[in-house]
Write an enzyme that holds these catalytic residues in place. Structure first.
Site, PDB file in Angstrom:
ATOM      1  CD  GLU A 150      -2.976   1.115   2.503  1.00 38.49           C
ATOM      2  OE1 GLU A 150      -3.669   1.830   2.628  1.00 38.49           O
ATOM      3  OE2 GLU A 150      -2.897   0.047   3.052  1.00 38.49           O
ATOM      4  N   GLY A 180      -8.330   4.885   7.766  1.00 35.28           N
ATOM      5  CA  GLY A 180      -9.003   4.709   8.779  1.00 35.28           C
ATOM      6  C   GLY A 180      -8.643   3.480   9.843  1.00 35.28           C
ATOM      7  N   GLY A 181      -7.625   2.662   9.240  1.00 35.85           N
ATOM      8  CA  GLY A 181      -7.113   1.476   9.963  1.00 35.85           C
ATOM      9  C   GLY A 181      -5.612   1.411   9.892  1.00 35.85           C
ATOM     10  CB  SER A 182      -3.201   0.920   7.879  1.00 39.73           C
ATOM     11  OG  SER A 182      -3.399   1.169   6.861  1.00 39.73           O
ATOM     12  CB  THR A 183      -0.615   5.402   9.393  1.00 43.71           C
ATOM     13  OG1 THR A 183       0.122   6.734   8.682  1.00 43.71           O
ATOM     14  CG2 THR A 183       0.321   4.790  10.475  1.00 43.71           C
ATOM     15  CD  GLN A 184      -0.035   2.416   4.563  1.00 44.43           C
ATOM     16  OE1 GLN A 184      -0.861   3.250   4.208  1.00 44.43           O
ATOM     17  NE2 GLN A 184      -0.723   1.323   5.445  1.00 44.43           N
TER      18      GLN A 184
END
EC number: 3.6.1.6
Length: 354
Positions: A150, A180-184
């Site tokens: 992602e 809403g559920g992860s960060t990169q």
């Protein structure tokens, strides 16, 4: 998930322009099944000459809410949201091109956090919807994408759209994505780094996500505001992420998704134009939002929480300095800043479509 770009960059064979004397047009359809919504990206590519590289002409984008994960107990209804978005594709792609146009869905954190059997039921439903459609369905057209891909594919999208992928200098920009559920966070590393950050949520009262009900409460009496909120977030963020030295240098980072949305909602930037801000601007605006109180409660408690989380994530998590400049953008060259275009490139390369 915290991800870095591998040393071997994906081959990208497309460039943005507005050609004339067109000879052939083809299309690609990419579904982004996120935790808060499902988005369809319909890309139009133009091949001027068989020996030349195709160019990206435009993108049609449409989104629906909630995300597929909200239908974990009603997969058929989740499938209906995909059918509705495919109607947009049918109106955008000429019928003569339907059989040659690949359709792909990649799910992200929303489905990653579901129990396996519920996630698979949703994916199976999507596969049935795709099989019913008139479009070309490649192998492995419906899947859950890991956080690393992602981040990498979002990096490919932004660097392609900003012209950095095919620039002779090979100088690239980093990207920050917050969903809403992860960060990169993704960048071209100067040293080999491999780190991961598990996503966290903070909410008031009962909140169910991924089949788990969370019970979280604030301070019932007494002063809340920015400082206490920041302290609570810091307990979750600080010390669990390796802070690579690249983020403290002069690299440019593009930030989008919730970084952009919350900056707009808080009045930090104009939603129609985006803009360049410093990390300290998030901090200043978070303080203003959180300290607007009605007795003991912020006027906008969820915006206070989000802005404080973003500030703490940037400073304590990733290690950005207060004066680090961030380019907040929803689109670049009128194309959505997400991993979807990078993923479409990847599928075209696999299908040998050039």
């Amino acid at each position: 998930c915290l991800s870095v770009v591998p040393k071997v960059l994906p081959e990208v064979l497309l460039e943005v322009s507005h050609p004339v004397n067109l000879s052939h047009t083809f299309y690609g359809i990419m579904f982004d099944a996120g935790s808060t919504g499902t988005r369809i990206h319909i890309y139009t590519f133009i091949q001027k000459d068989p020996v030349e590289l195709p160019v990206l002409d435009n993108e049609m984008y449409h989104a629906v809410k909630p995300g597929l994960s909200a239908y974990k107990d009603k997969p058929e209804e989740g499938g209906n949201t995909i059918r509705a978005l495919l109607k947009v594709a049918k109106k955008t792609v000429p019928e003569v091109e339907w059989k040659q146009t690949p359709v792909v869905l990649k799910a992200t954190a929303g489905l990653r956090l579901l129990p396996e059997e519920k996630a698979n039921a949703l994916l199976d439903e999507v596969r049935e919807v795709f099989d019913e459609s008139p479009f070309f369905v490649p192998n492995n057209s419906v899947s859950i994408m890991n956080g690393t891909n992602e981040g990498v594919l979002a990096w490919v999208t932004v660097n392609f759209l900003t012209g950095h992928l095919y620039a002779k200098t090979r100088k690239t920009v980093g990207i920050l994505d917050l969903g809403g559920g992860s960060t990169q966070i993704t960048f071209l590393p100067k040293s080999k780094v491999n780190v991961k950050l598990n996503s966290t949520d903070k909410f008031r009262e009962d909140w169910t996500f991924g089949g788990i009900t969370y019970k979280v409460s604030g301070i019932p009496d007494g002063y809340a505001g920015y400082k206490l909120c920041y302290y609570e977030v810091m307990r979750v963020v600080k010390g669990i992420v390796h802070q690579p030295f690249e983020v403290k240098g002069s690299s440019i980072f593009y930030a989008f998704s919730y970084y952009f949305d919350r900056a707009v909602e808080s009045g930090l930037i104009d939603g129609s134009r985006g803009g360049m801000v410093e990390v300290r601007d998030f901090k200043k605006r978070a303080k203003e939002v959180c300290n607007k109180m009605t007795k003991y409660r912020p006027i906008s408690p969820f915006l206070c929480m989000d802005m404080t989380y973003i500030t703490c994530l940037l400073k304590e998590g990733f290690g950005f300095k207060d004066n680090t400049m961030l380019q907040l953008a929803k689109k670049v060259n009128n194309v959505e800043t997400s991993w979807a275009l990078g993923a479409t490139f990847d599928h075209f390369n696999n299908l040998n479509i050039h």
